[in-house]
Motif scaffolding. Structure first.
Motif, short mmCIF file in Angstrom:
data_model
loop_
_atom_site.label_atom_id
_atom_site.label_comp_id
_atom_site.label_asym_id
_atom_site.label_seq_id
_atom_site.Cartn_x
_atom_site.Cartn_y
_atom_site.Cartn_z
N UNK A 178 0.82 -1.23 0.03
CA UNK A 178 -0.07 0.03 -0.07
C UNK A 178 0.98 1.29 -0.01
N UNK A 179 0.65 1.99 1.09
CA UNK A 179 1.35 3.16 1.14
C UNK A 179 2.83 3.41 1.81
N UNK A 180 3.19 2.15 2.41
CA UNK A 180 4.29 1.95 2.58
C UNK A 180 5.49 1.84 1.65
N UNK A 181 6.68 2.27 1.90
CA UNK A 181 7.92 2.31 0.73
C UNK A 181 8.38 0.81 0.80
N UNK A 182 8.65 0.15 -0.46
CA UNK A 182 9.27 -0.94 -0.67
C UNK A 182 10.50 -0.68 -1.32
N UNK A 183 11.52 -1.24 -0.77
CA UNK A 183 13.06 -1.30 -1.48
C UNK A 183 13.52 -2.59 -2.19
N UNK A 184 14.14 -2.70 -3.12
CA UNK A 184 14.27 -3.92 -3.82
C UNK A 184 15.94 -3.98 -3.67
N UNK A 185 16.28 -5.24 -3.18
CA UNK A 185 17.57 -5.58 -2.89
C UNK A 185 18.05 -6.72 -3.99
N UNK A 186 18.97 -6.87 -4.63
CA UNK A 186 19.37 -7.59 -5.56
C UNK A 186 20.77 -8.06 -5.65
N UNK A 187 20.91 -9.18 -5.23
CA UNK A 187 22.32 -9.87 -5.36
C UNK A 187 22.48 -10.36 -6.64
N UNK A 188 23.42 -9.93 -7.50
CA UNK A 188 23.44 -9.94 -8.94
C UNK A 188 24.52 -9.46 -9.46
N UNK A 189 25.06 -10.38 -10.63
CA UNK A 189 26.06 -9.82 -11.45
C UNK A 189 25.88 -8.94 -12.36
N UNK A 190 24.49 -8.68 -12.53
CA UNK A 190 23.60 -7.91 -13.56
C UNK A 190 22.70 -7.18 -13.00
N UNK A 191 22.43 -5.96 -13.59
CA UNK A 191 21.32 -4.94 -13.30
C UNK A 191 20.05 -5.32 -13.31
N UNK A 192 19.89 -6.12 -14.47
CA UNK A 192 18.51 -6.38 -14.67
C UNK A 192 17.77 -5.24 -14.85
N UNK A 193 18.05 -4.21 -15.55
CA UNK A 193 17.35 -3.10 -15.77
C UNK A 193 17.32 -2.73 -17.09
N UNK A 194 17.18 -3.62 -17.91
CA UNK A 194 17.12 -3.42 -19.44
C UNK A 194 15.98 -3.17 -19.97
#
Length: 334
Positions: A153-169
């Motif tokens: 809902x209104x709570x803020x969510x953060x995304x943590x990724x252990x990865x060799x790649x950004x996966x932001x393509x």
């Protein structure tokens, strides 16, 4: 909505292993887990004082195929289950462990599979459980994280990724893939007028184009390279994690197994000869995040059993599952 085409309950006989007895101190996971069919039975309501964890597979690697990777991760959930079944029970009796089967990706319809996954994750959270997802390709991110964001809902969510790649393509002609999840989440945040909190740990310069670094910068992502793990730069890593955690209410935690060095994780689509070590500083960082109490969902992605050697990658994935369960139940994993 889950349908017969998009869902498969875990097959009977999947949870087997050694039996040393029925005394509580002798039990193993396969003796205490409850297998449920979400098409037939809703998740049971937790009793006061109970904690609950729902294991849910995402038997999909369509995103890996679209990202020009080596397919096979759809078999990952079954391989992880096989290893964790024999784990000894160290969590207390008030922790409920359920296996809710697998979300499928019929006919290569990834976007529909991600939508079903998102809805299912929201249902798991609404019922009071922690979703612990077993991949599957890293296209698991968008469905899983979207479900957490919906629930928050209104709570803020953060995304943590252990990865060799950004996966932001940016998605290509075929649409979303295993490499687009965090770009999709960033666009959703913009449309909703929400901040985009993304921390990537273990990034490899030789695994990401300059454009991907540029995109990460444009989306104000925070990242720490694999060099920090290689050089044992604990202060940099802990400072980045602590600052990130202070900015959000809830955390989606994902671990792409290709972040680890190839000898420890050969069974992935894109191996990393100079990936990070799975113990030591990584484990300290992993536990620090889990101990924050902010993790609303966690998953393990990119296990490809067809490429694994001596089950090394499956055992590594299973060890991370063990860490998550121990931390959530309030027990130490060591």
């Amino acid at each position: 909505m889950i349908t017969k085409e998009s869902y498969q309950p875990t097959a009977s006989g999947s949870w087997t292993g050694r039996i040393d007895g029925t005394d509580p101190d002798l039990l193993r996971w396969h003796q205490v887990i409850t297998v449920t069919d979400l098409l037939q039975t809703p998740l049971p309501v937790l009793q006061p004082g109970q904690k609950g964890i729902v294991l849910l597979g995402f038997a999909c690697d369509e995103g890996v195929r679209r990202n020009k990777g080596r397919a096979g991760a759809a078999k990952g959930p079954a391989a992880i289950r096989k290893v964790i079944a024999n784990f000894p029970v160290h969590f207390n009796a008030q922790t409920v462990l359920l296996d809710a089967g697998d979300i499928l990706c019929p006919n290569g319809e990834l976007e529909n599979a991600q939508q079903v996954l998102s809805e299912t994750v929201n249902d798991i959270l609404t019922a009071g459980y922690l979703p612990l997802l077993l991949g599957g390709g890293h296209e698991i991110t968008y469905g899983h994280a979207s479900g957490i964001r919906r629930f928050a809902g209104k709570q803020s969510v953060g995304f943590i990724n252990f990865d060799a790649h950004f996966d932001i393509r940016v998605p290509g002609e075929e649409g979303a893939s295993s490499g687009t999840g965090f770009w999709q989440l960033a666009q959703d945040a913009k449309q909703s007028g929400l901040p985009f909190h993304y921390l990537a740990l273990g990034i490899q310069k030789n695994g990401n184009t300059r454009q991907l670094f540029n995109t990460a910068g444009e989306e104000e992502a925070t990242y720490v390279s694999a060099d920090a793990f290689h050089l044992q730069d604990k202060d940099t890593l802990f400072a980045a994690i602590q600052h990130f955690l202070s900015q959000v209410d809830k955390v989606y935690l994902t671990t792409c197994l290709d972040v680890f060095a190839a000898p420890f994780a050969p069974g992935v689509s894109a191996t990393a000869y100079n990936g990070i070590m799975p113990g030591g500083l990584f484990l300290q960082c992993f536990r620090k995040i889990l101990e924050s109490g902010k993790v609303a969902g966690a998953d393990i992605a990119e296990l490809n059993p067809s490429l694994d050697i001596d089950n090394r990658t499956a055992k590594l994935a299973a060890a991370l599952v063990f860490e998550i369960v121990m931390a959530y139940s309030g027990e130490e994993a060591f």
